[in-house]
Every structure is written in structure tokens, then in C-alpha cells.
Scaffold this active site. Sequence first.
Site, PDB file in Angstrom:
ATOM      1  CB  ALA A 124      -0.926  -0.022   1.217  1.00 42.53           C
ATOM      2  CG  LEU A 125       3.692   3.974  -2.935  1.00 39.32           C
ATOM      3  CD1 LEU A 125       4.717   4.349  -1.858  1.00 39.32           C
ATOM      4  CD2 LEU A 125       4.447   3.605  -4.233  1.00 39.32           C
ATOM      5  CB  THR A 126      -1.577   4.250  -4.598  1.00 38.12           C
ATOM      6  OG1 THR A 126      -0.554   3.845  -5.510  1.00 38.12           O
ATOM      7  CG2 THR A 126      -2.532   5.193  -5.285  1.00 38.12           C
ATOM      8  CB  SER A 132       2.109   9.621 -11.015  1.00 42.89           C
ATOM      9  OG  SER A 132       1.362   8.866 -11.938  1.00 42.89           O
ATOM     10  CD  GLN A 279       0.225 -10.332 -48.721  1.00 49.43           C
ATOM     11  OE1 GLN A 279      -0.297  -9.467 -49.412  1.00 49.43           O
ATOM     12  NE2 GLN A 279       1.379 -10.870 -49.006  1.00 49.43           N
ATOM     13  CD  GLU A 363       3.488  -3.540  -9.556  1.00 55.44           C
ATOM     14  OE1 GLU A 363       4.696  -3.599  -9.767  1.00 55.44           O
ATOM     15  OE2 GLU A 363       2.844  -4.419  -8.978  1.00 55.44           O
ATOM     16  CB  THR A 365       1.234   5.924 -15.873  1.00 56.58           C
ATOM     17  OG1 THR A 365       2.205   6.964 -15.649  1.00 56.58           O
ATOM     18  CG2 THR A 365       0.105   6.052 -14.855  1.00 56.58           C
ATOM     19  CB  SER A 366       2.942   4.360 -20.531  1.00 54.99           C
ATOM     20  OG  SER A 366       2.515   3.034 -20.708  1.00 54.99           O
TER      21      SER A 366
HETATM   22  N1  CAA Z   1      15.606   2.272  -6.546  1.00 58.72           N
HETATM   23  C1  CAA Z   1      16.180   2.818  -5.439  1.00 58.72           C
HETATM   24  N2  CAA Z   1      16.108   4.131  -5.151  1.00 58.72           N
HETATM   25  C2  CAA Z   1      15.423   4.923  -6.008  1.00 58.72           C
HETATM   26  C3  CAA Z   1      14.793   4.423  -7.164  1.00 58.72           C
HETATM   27  C4  CAA Z   1      14.910   3.028  -7.417  1.00 58.72           C
HETATM   28  N3  CAA Z   1      14.344   2.481  -8.485  1.00 58.72           N
HETATM   29  N4  CAA Z   1      14.188   5.433  -7.804  1.00 58.72           N
HETATM   30  C5  CAA Z   1      14.416   6.552  -7.084  1.00 58.72           C
HETATM   31  N5  CAA Z   1      15.176   6.225  -6.004  1.00 58.72           N
HETATM   32  C6  CAA Z   1      15.673   7.141  -4.999  1.00 58.72           C
HETATM   33  C7  CAA Z   1      16.609   8.182  -5.637  1.00 58.72           C
HETATM   34  O1  CAA Z   1      17.930   7.708  -5.721  1.00 58.72           O
HETATM   35  C8  CAA Z   1      16.500   9.347  -4.671  1.00 58.72           C
HETATM   36  O2  CAA Z   1      17.263   9.080  -3.531  1.00 58.72           O
HETATM   37  P1  CAA Z   1      18.386  10.117  -2.966  1.00 58.72           P
HETATM   38  O3  CAA Z   1      17.661  11.412  -2.684  1.00 58.72           O
HETATM   39  O4  CAA Z   1      18.910   9.440  -1.751  1.00 58.72           O
HETATM   40  O5  CAA Z   1      19.374  10.276  -4.060  1.00 58.72           O
HETATM   41  C9  CAA Z   1      15.047   9.269  -4.253  1.00 58.72           C
HETATM   42  O6  CAA Z   1      14.614   7.914  -4.459  1.00 58.72           O
HETATM   43  C10 CAA Z   1      14.135  10.224  -4.971  1.00 58.72           C
HETATM   44  O7  CAA Z   1      14.269   9.994  -6.355  1.00 58.72           O
HETATM   45  P2  CAA Z   1      13.580  10.937  -7.425  1.00 58.72           P
HETATM   46  O8  CAA Z   1      13.995  12.357  -7.143  1.00 58.72           O
HETATM   47  O9  CAA Z   1      13.824  10.372  -8.774  1.00 58.72           O
HETATM   48  O10 CAA Z   1      12.035  10.812  -6.982  1.00 58.72           O
HETATM   49  P3  CAA Z   1      10.738  11.521  -7.528  1.00 58.72           P
HETATM   50  O11 CAA Z   1       9.953  11.997  -6.389  1.00 58.72           O
HETATM   51  O12 CAA Z   1      11.098  12.466  -8.630  1.00 58.72           O
HETATM   52  O13 CAA Z   1       9.898  10.281  -8.150  1.00 58.72           O
HETATM   53  C11 CAA Z   1       9.214   8.636  -9.713  1.00 58.72           C
HETATM   54  C12 CAA Z   1      10.379   9.408  -9.032  1.00 58.72           C
HETATM   55  C13 CAA Z   1       9.882   7.729 -10.698  1.00 58.72           C
HETATM   56  C14 CAA Z   1       8.253   9.549 -10.430  1.00 58.72           C
HETATM   57  C15 CAA Z   1       8.488   7.818  -8.636  1.00 58.72           C
HETATM   58  O14 CAA Z   1       7.773   8.661  -7.781  1.00 58.72           O
HETATM   59  C16 CAA Z   1       7.555   6.777  -9.216  1.00 58.72           C
HETATM   60  O15 CAA Z   1       7.973   5.688  -9.597  1.00 58.72           O
HETATM   61  N6  CAA Z   1       6.216   7.065  -9.276  1.00 58.72           N
HETATM   62  C17 CAA Z   1       5.222   6.073  -9.648  1.00 58.72           C
HETATM   63  C18 CAA Z   1       4.739   5.336  -8.441  1.00 58.72           C
HETATM   64  C19 CAA Z   1       4.110   4.020  -8.769  1.00 58.72           C
HETATM   65  O16 CAA Z   1       4.622   3.251  -9.581  1.00 58.72           O
HETATM   66  N7  CAA Z   1       3.005   3.704  -8.105  1.00 58.72           N
HETATM   67  C20 CAA Z   1       2.339   2.475  -8.260  1.00 58.72           C
HETATM   68  C21 CAA Z   1       2.018   1.922  -6.901  1.00 58.72           C
HETATM   69  S1  CAA Z   1       1.723   0.205  -6.731  1.00 58.72           S
HETATM   70  C22 CAA Z   1       0.304  -0.155  -7.556  1.00 58.72           C
HETATM   71  O17 CAA Z   1       0.168   0.189  -8.677  1.00 58.72           O
HETATM   72  C23 CAA Z   1      -0.791  -0.934  -6.882  1.00 58.72           C
HETATM   73  C24 CAA Z   1      -0.552  -2.371  -6.715  1.00 58.72           C
HETATM   74  O18 CAA Z   1      -0.870  -2.915  -5.710  1.00 58.72           O
HETATM   75  C25 CAA Z   1      -0.002  -3.159  -7.863  1.00 58.72           C
END
Ligand code: CAA
Length: 384
Positions: A124-126, A132, A279, A363, A365-366
Site C-alpha cells: 500500500a503506497l498509493t 504517480s 494476407q 505500478e 503509468t507509461s
Molecule cells: N531504486 C532505489 N532508489 C530509487 C529508485 C529506485 N528504483 N528510484 C528513485 N530512487 C531514490 C533516488 O535515488 C532518490 O534518492 P536520494 O535522494 O537518496 O538520491 C530518491 O529515491 C528520490 O528519487 P527521485 O527524485 O527520482 O524521486 P521523484 O519523487 O522524482 O519520483 C518517480 C520518481 C519515478 C516519479 C516515482 O515517484 C515513481 O515511480 N512514481 C510512480 C509510483 C508508482 O509506480 N506507483 C504504483 C504503486 S503500486 C500499484 O500500482 C498498486 C498495486 O498494488 C499493484
Amino acid sequence: MLFKLTDEQLMIQSMVREFARKVVAPTAAERDRSKEFPADNLKKMGELGLLGMMVPPEYDGEGADTVSYVLALAEIAGACASTAVVMSVHNSIVCESLLRFGSEDLKKRYLKRLARGRIIGAFALTEPQAGSDPVSQTTTAVRDGDHYVLNGTKRFTTTGRNSGLVIVTAKTDESQRHKGISAFVVEKGLPGFTVGREEDKMGLRASDTTDLIFEDCRVPAKNLLGAEGLGFKIAMTGLDGGRIGIAAQSIGVAQAALDAAVKYAKERDQFGQKIAKFQGLRWMVADMATELEAARQMTLAAAARKDRGEKVSLEASMAKLFASEMVNRLTAKAIQIHGGYGFTKDYPVERYYRDARVFTIYEGTSEIQRVVISNHIFKDKRAV
Ligand code: CAA
């Protein structure tokens, strides 16, 4: 196939294919109608080791590699995408996060049960206003003695109702951005933790997607995952693996749609011949098979990279982006090949189309995958 699978990987693929076709597939259409959670299938999958695939044997898992997991997940997805998403979140995010960040105590208390499939895990993140952009979440966790007190609402939690345990992120320090987020292992049944509304979705209808509500819910401090402030990193690392899982699901559903389209084209007569002879249709099938193969190679390559212990954020996002967009194009074409029948529930392709729709959304969006990919390219100046 370019990617050379080992005998063990081929054996796992063939075992899961047989199980998926004999046990999971026959009831998938009915599950889509009734929205009944696939508890029986998951119980059997636990017995087969499919719910702790990458967990080492010392914690009662299979100790398989990520490539084998991708192959297995694709087979389950081809049979029933609702069952596959439960398997994916459970293995890729919940078990992997506990394995990577959990204390020995947490692993002993929870990972063994998860790996055997005795309980299903959720993540639970969202939140209603934080999708996003998970850093803007508002759920809080305040330390009080040897507990944290959680308050807030989580949204779109896969297996929110049917899970026994949830990894929940919450703010422990409002003054910090992502470094103020922590992750907790929260058991169902704790006072102050309730399941809220359940979404009525266009696809993946047998997988429950719910709100989770925390009202002064006291979680033992020993259930903090990793350390305070590590929650965002735990979530992002979990999503790296999770995105490979969504790519695997995309491949599984796409293969099922392609198989159904080819079968139908060989059976259907129009203008005095099988439509497979035209075809225009053959070229459509050639494009579908080519795109699917490209997605498969990308996904297996990302999985193999993870197995080598290398960082996979870029490759996981690329595989997820390409495979999830591919399956949406491919399932639409599979319906087109079926003509009017493809639009009915007499054939499975309309279910594949509805199930696949969320793959470009959950997980990440595109659009978010493109953010991750372009950030890597500009930051690392990598030629790809
Ligand atoms: N692995 C490890 N660390 C990571 C990382 C990764 N893949 N991506 C980012 N980080 C770290 C960065 O290194 C940074 O750390 P430091 O400050 O220590 O250097 C920190 O996290 C912040 O990174 P960003 O500045 O890049 O973060 P941001 O706020 O700009 O966000 C983002 C980046 C890619 C947009 C991210 O917020 C994201 O992935 N958003 C989408 C969320 C998502 O996928 N939600 C789906 C939830 S689950 C679901 O769908 C339901 C289910 O049950 C299936």
C-alpha cells in the site's frame, strides 16, 4: 528464441504451463463474471512453490531465479490475469522487500508464511491524492513508545481485502520529502485497520482492489521495515522488480490473445476460404508475434540482469513500458481478427483486452516509465 533458457528454467515453465492450463484457465471466465477471489488456485500455487519463488529455501521459498519467475508468471497470466496480479505483487514486491530489507525477526515471523502461501501479501503506497507522485502521500506514522500510530487512507491496494499482511508506507517526518517516508509490515486484524471501499473494475475483476483505512492503528515498532526514512527507497526498489512482473503478465496475456487469434483464423471461413489465408490478416499476426517476441526478450533480459545482482530500474521500466503497450495493441488486434465474435463473451479475447488495459497504468503509468527512462539517459548519458 534468442534468450537461452536452462533446463531448470524450461522445466519450471512446463510445470507451470500444465498447471495453468489444467487448473487455472478453465475457471477464469467464470471468475471474471463472479469476481470470486481465486483462493483455491492460490492455495495450490502455494503448495507448488509459486508464492515464494525467489525466496531462499532457508525461509521456505523455492530459491528460483527471476527468469524462472517471469516464465511462471507469464503462464499464470495467460490463464487468468486476476490470479497473476496477486502472484506478482505477493512475490515481486512483498516477499522481495521483506527479504531485502526485513530484520531476521520479520523474516522469521512473516516471510516463511508468505513463501508457503499461508498468507497473501499486499503493498500500500498509493493514496487518493498521491498516485504517480507517492512522495506527496499524507498517511502518518508517529512513534509512541514501542509502537507507531498510523493514520491515513491508502487506495488501489491489490489484494487489499484478501491479504493477511500489508507493507504500508507512511510519513514519519513531515519535514523531509522522500526521506521522511517509512515502510511498515502491518498484519490484518490490528485494531484501527479496516478495509474500505472495493473498486468495481473493467478488468482483473477477480483480484480485489481496495482502500485501506488506518485510524490510530498501533503497529509494533519492530514491524518497521528497514529503518525510518527508508520507505520510499523500499517502494522504488520493490517496484523495479514489480515492473518486471507486469511485463511478464503482459507477455502471458499477449501470448494467450495471439494463440486465440491464430486458432480462430484457422477455423473461420469467409469468401470461400479460411480467413487465415488472407494476407492482410497474416501480416497482422506477423506484427503481433514480432512485437510479443521483442517484449519477451526485453523482459527476460531485465530479469537476467536482476539475477546477476545489477541495478535494473532502467531495464525494468523499459520492459514494462514496451510490454504493457504491446499487449494493449495486440489484444485489440486479436478482437479485430475475431470480428463481431471478438466483442462477445463467447470468446476470451474481450477479457484479455479488458484485463490488459491496466498494465499501462498500475505500478507506474507509461508516462512515469518514460520519466524513469529519460532520467537515466540524461543523467547517465548512456547510449541505448
Ligand atoms: N531504486 C532505489 N532508489 C530509487 C529508485 C529506485 N528504483 N528510484 C528513485 N530512487 C531514490 C533516488 O535515488 C532518490 O534518492 P536520494 O535522494 O537518496 O538520491 C530518491 O529515491 C528520490 O528519487 P527521485 O527524485 O527520482 O524521486 P521523484 O519523487 O522524482 O519520483 C518517480 C520518481 C519515478 C516519479 C516515482 O515517484 C515513481 O515511480 N512514481 C510512480 C509510483 C508508482 O509506480 N506507483 C504504483 C504503486 S503500486 C500499484 O500500482 C498498486 C498495486 O498494488 C499493484
